[in-house]
Design a protein around this motif. Structure first.
Motif, PDB file in Angstrom:
ATOM      1  N   THR A   1      85.830  30.772  37.034  1.00 16.16           N
ATOM      2  CA  THR A   1      85.928  29.378  36.623  1.00 16.16           C
ATOM      3  C   THR A   1      85.417  29.239  35.199  1.00 16.16           C
ATOM      4  O   THR A   1      84.752  30.144  34.672  1.00 16.16           O
ATOM      5  CB  THR A   1      85.093  28.445  37.532  1.00 16.16           C
ATOM      6  OG1 THR A   1      83.701  28.626  37.239  1.00 16.16           O
ATOM      7  CG2 THR A   1      85.354  28.725  39.005  1.00 16.16           C
TER       8      THR A   1
ATOM      9  N   TYR B   1      80.273  21.503  37.916  1.00 14.98           N
ATOM     10  CA  TYR B   1      80.932  22.265  38.974  1.00 14.98           C
ATOM     11  C   TYR B   1      81.998  21.424  39.671  1.00 14.98           C
ATOM     12  O   TYR B   1      83.071  21.935  40.024  1.00 14.98           O
ATOM     13  CB  TYR B   1      79.901  22.736  40.001  1.00 14.98           C
ATOM     14  CG  TYR B   1      78.990  23.849  39.540  1.00 14.98           C
ATOM     15  CD1 TYR B   1      79.223  24.531  38.344  1.00 14.98           C
ATOM     16  CD2 TYR B   1      77.887  24.228  40.302  1.00 14.98           C
ATOM     17  CE1 TYR B   1      78.392  25.542  37.925  1.00 14.98           C
ATOM     18  CE2 TYR B   1      77.052  25.256  39.894  1.00 14.98           C
ATOM     19  CZ  TYR B   1      77.300  25.908  38.707  1.00 14.98           C
ATOM     20  OH  TYR B   1      76.470  26.921  38.309  1.00 14.98           O
TER      21      TYR B   1
ATOM     22  N   GLY C   1      85.066  23.391  38.938  1.00 14.00           N
ATOM     23  CA  GLY C   1      85.127  24.325  40.055  1.00 14.00           C
ATOM     24  C   GLY C   1      83.805  25.042  40.262  1.00 14.00           C
ATOM     25  O   GLY C   1      83.096  25.358  39.301  1.00 14.00           O
TER      26      GLY C   1
END
Length: 223
Positions: A128, A145, A149
């Motif tokens: 990510t 996040y 992700g």
């Protein structure tokens, strides 16, 4: 901003030394050489700063540049800045698969375009944009996040291990190991991460695992 960063490493580096001493709470002696590292748009910044160090005449202090899923708003200028940095100075990327946050892999494509046939970095499988973005306020990081992700623990650990290994190689004057197109397994305390060294194919696309992206991606903002 890139000029200001580059200037910090020129001459006797008085401002940089003063800042470092204030952070340490005691007088410090800075090493002569430096590795620049930047995440996301910070990768664009350190490439520009590195190029300015070279054109300014103190590029010998720069022994390497590392980008953590770098983003650039101007791939052409980014490529020119990379070309300004001597080939003997490693410029490497630890990246995630192409996404909105890394402008569809524009920096990886630009690195390969500027340095064809050489090792230019590695893409983490299932990575990510925030694999290498740790610390700070936990609420802020959780929000990041949610947007970009949740990273796999082994990938987060791999970013730290690879960065440390590459920095040690750069300061030691050793070649960073790896072959374009090679798949590697990175053993970490949180499991095994898988990465693929980026490589250019005959049709001028850049490949890493099963991901492909154009050398002229459309523009999108970085995180």
């Amino acid at each position: 901003m890139q000029h200001a960063v580059a200037e910090l490493f020129s001459g006797d580096r008085e401002a940089l030394t003063t800042s470092a001493a204030a952070a340490a709470g005691q007088p410090v002696t800075l090493p002569e050489q430096v590795v620049l590292m930047g995440h996301s748009a910070g990768g664009d910044l350190v490439i520009g700063a590195g190029a300015d160090m070279v054109t300014g005449g103190w590029g010998a202090r720069l022994v390497g540049v590392i980008l953590l899923d770098g983003y650039t708003a101007d791939p052409r200028q980014f490529t020119q800045n990379v070309k300004t940095i001597p080939l003997a100075t490693p410029v490497l990327l630890i990246g995630a698969p192409p996404s909105y946050y890394n402008q569809l892999g524009a920096t990886s494509s630009a690195l390969v375009a500027a340095r064809p046939g050489t090792l230019t970095g590695l893409q983490l499988k299932g990575g990510t944009h925030v694999d290498g973005m740790q610390g700070g306020n936990p609420l802020t990081q959780f929000a990041e996040y949610l947007v970009a992700g949740f990273p796999k623990p082994q990938n987060t650990a791999a970013v730290g291990q690879l960065s440390a290994d590459w920095i040690n190689d750069m300061f030691g004057g050793d070649a960073v190991p790896g072959t374009p197109g090679q798949t590697v397994q990175i053993q970490t305390a949180h499991g095994t991460a898988t990465g693929v060294h980026t490589a250019r194919t005959a049709d001028d696309t850049v490949t890493a695992g099963m991901s492909y992206w154009s050398l002229s991606p459309t523009s999108s903002p970085g995180l």
